[in-house]
Write a protein that holds these residues in place. Structure first.
Motif, mmCIF file in Angstrom:
data_model
loop_
_atom_site.group_PDB
_atom_site.id
_atom_site.type_symbol
_atom_site.label_atom_id
_atom_site.label_comp_id
_atom_site.label_asym_id
_atom_site.label_seq_id
_atom_site.Cartn_x
_atom_site.Cartn_y
_atom_site.Cartn_z
ATOM 1 N N LEU A 159 0.850 -1.183 0.000
ATOM 2 C CA LEU A 159 0.000 0.000 0.000
ATOM 3 C C LEU A 159 0.884 1.230 0.000
ATOM 4 N N HIS A 160 0.289 2.349 -0.382
ATOM 5 C CA HIS A 160 0.935 3.644 -0.204
ATOM 6 C C HIS A 160 -0.121 4.633 0.224
ATOM 7 N N ASN A 161 0.210 5.432 1.230
ATOM 8 C CA ASN A 161 -0.729 6.471 1.633
ATOM 9 C C ASN A 161 -0.816 7.528 0.541
ATOM 10 N N LEU A 162 -1.959 8.199 0.467
ATOM 11 C CA LEU A 162 -2.183 9.147 -0.624
ATOM 12 C C LEU A 162 -2.904 10.397 -0.124
ATOM 13 N N SER A 339 0.626 -9.558 -8.156
ATOM 14 C CA SER A 339 0.855 -8.464 -7.214
ATOM 15 C C SER A 339 -0.139 -7.338 -7.427
ATOM 16 N N ALA A 340 -0.339 -6.549 -6.372
ATOM 17 C CA ALA A 340 -1.186 -5.361 -6.473
ATOM 18 C C ALA A 340 -0.849 -4.406 -5.339
ATOM 19 N N MET A 341 -0.939 -3.121 -5.649
ATOM 20 C CA MET A 341 -0.778 -2.052 -4.670
ATOM 21 C C MET A 341 -2.072 -1.256 -4.598
ATOM 22 N N PHE A 342 -2.462 -0.875 -3.375
ATOM 23 C CA PHE A 342 -3.600 0.019 -3.229
ATOM 24 C C PHE A 342 -3.150 1.293 -2.533
ATOM 25 N N PHE A 343 -3.957 2.343 -2.693
ATOM 26 C CA PHE A 343 -3.608 3.658 -2.182
ATOM 27 C C PHE A 343 -4.614 4.052 -1.109
ATOM 28 N N LEU A 344 -4.092 4.343 0.079
ATOM 29 C CA LEU A 344 -4.901 4.586 1.262
ATOM 30 C C LEU A 344 -4.919 6.085 1.559
ATOM 31 N N GLY A 345 -6.111 6.675 1.521
ATOM 32 C CA GLY A 345 -6.249 8.115 1.648
ATOM 33 C C GLY A 345 -5.716 8.674 2.957
ATOM 34 N N ALA A 346 -4.891 9.718 2.855
ATOM 35 C CA ALA A 346 -4.317 10.373 4.028
ATOM 36 C C ALA A 346 -5.055 11.656 4.390
ATOM 37 N N GLY A 347 -6.117 11.990 3.633
ATOM 38 C CA GLY A 347 -6.891 13.194 3.922
ATOM 39 C C GLY A 347 -6.837 14.171 2.770
ATOM 40 N N VAL A 348 -7.964 14.803 2.492
ATOM 41 C CA VAL A 348 -8.068 15.705 1.350
ATOM 42 C C VAL A 348 -7.101 16.875 1.475
ATOM 43 N N ASP A 349 -6.976 17.430 2.666
ATOM 44 C CA ASP A 349 -6.143 18.616 2.866
ATOM 45 C C ASP A 349 -4.802 18.297 3.509
#
Length: 381
Positions: A159-162, A339-349
């Motif tokens: 995963l990667h935070n986004l 394999s797969a990566m997903f992106f985990l929301g870190a907040g709009v602002d």
């Protein structure tokens, strides 16, 4: 979500300790040691250190044969000065965990605690803490390590935070998810002269100026499709920092970016042709080299299906999103596993990745851990 996880407070403390003591790519010695010591408390069946440089891999085995599932995080920080007054701010001048790799590693560390309490029913779980992601070297070095053959996975997830995506929401899609990119370094060499008689030398000034203009013109569109190309000039230097010397040396650095690896080959050819014509036209010798080479990252449909089921089971909202302009070296594991990566929301602002005031949101630690745990339990029981 298991917000009441009894180990969450210690994991947050670990994450902040890692954040305060960051190390850049290929120098993650203290970071790897701290994580290896923590993982040792979780009593994995095997703990590898020094994997592909400073990598750490913990293996947790089930009671019977089955698939191998690898979960990957990253160890390295960035050569950027962190700003802000948070108590766990970086103590290293010019280095900061400003991409969230400390948080990604905390997620795997928390899952290690859960695996210590309950092994999978079958197969193996590999928790990989990979070095040198920011330079594009780490995944390749891990895979090239002879010991990787013993932990080669059937499935690989990360995963990667986004920042910019609502906190706790997920972007997940099939196909390409991160662009291919590489650093292009062009060195132009002429002949220095006294500044009072520049005609006695061969200056690369005009060629450098020309390339500064024409290289970005190779860019094509902003839509992330197979036609997309982006050339970003990142650095240029002419001559020496002296008033008495007419220049005989110049450099220009640029980042080349395409959606897929195939488009990168064409873009490199076009950029090299421009550089060689400019050098020849001004009587200069030329050296071209490539650095920070990232393959494009592509999600396998089977791995995406497994992740979607896990997100649905955990009640995590998700949408396809679009491919990312930034690059990621996780794609290399796709040569060896679904394999797969997903992106985990870190907040709009939330401050963006690589911003000097960025910090990983600790609220994401249990969310990411729960998703990975669901993936493993669905595959291995």
């Amino acid at each position: 979500m298991r917000l009441d996880d009894p180990h969450l407070s210690e994991i947050v403390a670990l994450r902040r300790t890692l954040h305060s003591d960051p190390e850049v790519s290929n120098n993650e010695v203290r970071t790897a040691r701290a994580l290896a010591e923590y993982l040792g408390q979780c009593e994995p069946d095997e703990l590898l250190t020094g994997l592909g440089g400073n990598g750490v891999a913990a293996t947790f085995r089930g009671g019977s044969e089955g698939p191998t599932v690898l979960l990957r995080s990253e160890l390295d920080a960035l050569p950027i000065q962190e700003i802000g007054d948070r108590s766990h701010r970086s103590r290293r001048d010019g280095v900061g965990h400003l991409c969230g790799h400390d948080g990604h590693s905390a997620i795997l560390a928390l899952f290690a605690r859960r695996l210590a309490e309950r092994r999978p029913e079958r197969g193996r779980v590999i928790l990989l803490f990979q070095p040198a992601e920011e330079t594009g070297e780490g995944a390749a070095h891990v895979i090239e390590d002879p010991r990787f053959s013993a932990i080669r996975p059937d499935f690989a997830f990360s995963l990667h935070n986004l920042p910019g995506l609502p906190l706790g929401e997920v972007a997940l899609r099939d196909g390409p998810v991160n662009c291919a990119s590489r650093g292009l370094r062009i060195v132009l060499t002429g002949r220095t002269a006294h500044a009072s008689m520049p005609w006695d030398g061969v200056s690369p000034r005009t060629a450098l100026t020309h390339l500064l203009e024409v290289l970005p013109e190779l860019s094509r569109g902003r839509e992330l499709d197979d036609a997309f190309r982006l050339v970003t000039v990142t650095h240029a230097r002419l001559g020496e920092a002296a008033f008495g010397i007419a220049p005989g040396h110049a450099e220009i650095w640029a980042t080349l970016r395409t959606l897929r690896d195939g488009g990168m080959s064409d873009l490199c050819g076009d950029a090299e042709a421009l550089a060689k014509r400019a050098a020849a036209g001004h009587g200069l010798s030329i050296d071209i080299s490539y650095h920070d080479v990232f393959r494009h990252c592509e999600n396998h449909p089977d791995a995406v299906r497994i992740l979607r089921a896990a997100l649905d089971a955990q009640g995590v909202p998700h949408s396809p999103g679009q491919p990312m302009y930034p690059s990621e070296d996780f794609g290399r594991f796709g040569d060896h596993a679904r394999s797969a990566m997903f992106f985990l929301g870190a907040g709009v602002d939330h401050p963006r990745l690589h911003n000097p005031d960025y910090d990983f949101p600790d609220e994401l630690i249990p969310i990411g851990t729960d998703v990975f745990e669901r993936v493993v339990r669905d595959l291995l029981g």
